[in-house]
Write an enzyme that holds these catalytic residues in place. Sequence first.
Site, PDB file in Angstrom:
ATOM      1  N   ASN A  42       0.803  57.393  35.401  1.00 57.49           N
ATOM      2  CA  ASN A  42       0.876  56.598  36.635  1.00 57.49           C
ATOM      3  C   ASN A  42       1.553  57.378  37.760  1.00 57.49           C
ATOM      4  OD1 ASN A  42      -0.579  54.490  35.714  1.00 57.49           O
ATOM      5  ND2 ASN A  42       1.109  53.045  35.517  1.00 57.49           N
ATOM      6  N   LEU A  66      -8.531  60.712  45.681  1.00 58.04           N
ATOM      7  CA  LEU A  66      -8.197  61.395  46.948  1.00 58.04           C
ATOM      8  C   LEU A  66      -8.740  60.591  48.124  1.00 58.04           C
ATOM      9  CD1 LEU A  66      -8.644  65.257  46.466  1.00 58.04           C
ATOM     10  CD2 LEU A  66      -6.529  63.935  46.601  1.00 58.04           C
ATOM     11  N   GLU A 105      -1.098  51.261  27.154  1.00 63.99           N
ATOM     12  CA  GLU A 105      -2.413  50.802  27.608  1.00 63.99           C
ATOM     13  C   GLU A 105      -2.731  51.413  28.969  1.00 63.99           C
ATOM     14  OE1 GLU A 105      -4.824  48.767  26.164  1.00 63.99           O
ATOM     15  OE2 GLU A 105      -5.841  49.504  27.960  1.00 63.99           O
ATOM     16  N   ASP A 111       1.532  33.002  24.177  1.00 67.84           N
ATOM     17  CA  ASP A 111       2.200  33.134  25.476  1.00 67.84           C
ATOM     18  C   ASP A 111       3.148  31.949  25.654  1.00 67.84           C
ATOM     19  OD1 ASP A 111       1.305  34.950  28.205  1.00 67.84           O
ATOM     20  OD2 ASP A 111       2.615  33.218  28.530  1.00 67.84           O
ATOM     21  N   CYS A 139       1.617  47.650  38.743  1.00 71.92           N
ATOM     22  CA  CYS A 139       1.927  48.805  37.883  1.00 71.92           C
ATOM     23  C   CYS A 139       2.496  49.999  38.641  1.00 71.92           C
ATOM     24  CB  CYS A 139       0.686  49.225  37.097  1.00 71.92           C
ATOM     25  SG  CYS A 139       0.248  48.018  35.824  1.00 71.92           S
ATOM     26  N   GLU A 176      -7.334  47.176  36.180  1.00 72.91           N
ATOM     27  CA  GLU A 176      -7.843  45.855  36.561  1.00 72.91           C
ATOM     28  C   GLU A 176      -9.161  46.068  37.307  1.00 72.91           C
ATOM     29  OE1 GLU A 176      -4.779  43.428  38.447  1.00 72.91           O
ATOM     30  OE2 GLU A 176      -3.402  43.993  36.844  1.00 72.91           O
TER      31      GLU A 176
END
Length: 439
Positions: free
Chosen positions: A212, A254, A148, A30, A264, A152
């Site tokens: 998503n 729901l 992916e 990183d 995201c 979380e």
Amino acid sequence: MRISVIGCGYLGAVHAASMAELGHEVVGIDVDRSKVELLQRAQAPFYEPGFEALLSASLASGRLRFSTDIADARDAVVHFLCVGTPQKRGEYAADLRYVEAAVESLLQALKPGDLVAGKSTVPVGTAARLAEVVAGKVPGAMLAWNPEFLREGFAVQDTLHPDRLVYGLPAGSDAAVARALLDEVYASIVAAGTPQVVTDHATAEMVKTAANSFLATKISFINAMAELCEATGADVIQLADAIGHDDRIGRKFLNAGLGFGGGCLPKDIRAFMARAGELGADQALTFLREVDNINMRRRIRMVELAREVCDGSLLGKRVAVLGASFKPDSDDIRDSPALNVAAQLELQGAIVRVTDPAAIPNARREWPHLDFADTAEEAARDADAVLLLTEWRTYRELDPTAFGAVVTQKRVLDGRNALDRDTWEAAGWSYRALGRRAG
Ligand SMILES: NC(=O)c1ccc[n+]([C@@H]2O[C@H](COP(=O)([O-])OP(=O)(O)OC[C@H]3O[C@@H](n4cnc5c(N)ncnc54)[C@H](O)[C@@H]3O)[C@@H](O)[C@H]2O)c1
């Protein structure tokens, strides 16, 4: 196998530690030196249940290390790209500068036969373009996209036991080689019978954004029903239960409430719309604009509801906000609905005090003008209203009788439909929630 993981945030750090847990030799890279130092000392730079234990065990095994130097990726054969793809400032499109910079720096470390495996969520077409860059600069190196799906709060479990593996493979003879490398990385997961979808770059990229978008649509669908319930006096919880019994619909996702946020869903549906526009297919996704609008309207409605219960004015009213992270079991505050509402309340004159089990340090950094408290009781002391905005278990399990002793007015607004209304009302609270009748 020797693996490098480029980008060690919520996704990459968990992926790196999990790959070491599976038996691979892993280097996590990183550009953020302080993050790398924390990780190397077995300290999680973010809150994620089970992650710190996994990190410690993987470091202790000697199979995991972290570095800021891309040259440390030289020994690896598979290189996972896990850098961020945030929304561009002032635009809907994804900002690909981190992906591009990561690939550019990785080129120095790549060898023929290496596989770059993208995990970041990217607009369709990105992988094909990057594959050309990789093959052009390092002949014999390949690129696949392996999106992916971790959540979380469940990141460790989801990485070690994913519900599917998606491989977007390069064309031609590289496909079989790339597939064999990915199968070797995920050998134990494949052996456990995890479904695999083996496809091309574009489909793999779209699987992630389509998933998503579907989830966001489901949430906004029930929140649109909540708006109608508010207009008619119907009850959105009973409605969701009833339609959820139909297994073509299903009850998951729901849960009416304050809607989605985080790093995201919001940016992914916007980037998907922007990409569709570039491709001349924008009409296919105009519905996502409404999904986004419905989601944002819930935040405004929550503020209105707070004003309503505070006798028509927020000015000088003490409001306790339970929850700052965008979801429970995370300290991630990116596009957090809870903080968005807290800030709006404060702007309208309320004296807001926010609490959260994990996200206060992040929230304080981003929203320094808000007031923070360590516990729900402290946040709610002398409050005129209490708003539950992120449904951490500790808030769901509050004892309304004892909790009632600290507030000035027993008014609770359940922004997540997560409290037991009857118990709270029995303890003398007035209970309001999105999509449900006033008591
Ligand atoms: N967080 C999730 O739950 C999740 C789930 C699925 C997919 N994703 C996707 O994964 C990607 C990463 O998300 P995240 O939440 O982990 O983001 P993040 O911001 O937590 O982490 C990104 C990391 O990349 C590092 N980085 C940036 N440029 C770099 C470079 N050139 N070289 C090395 N490191 C670099 C940053 O310092 C940071 O630590 C995004 O595309 C996201 O949409 C995230």
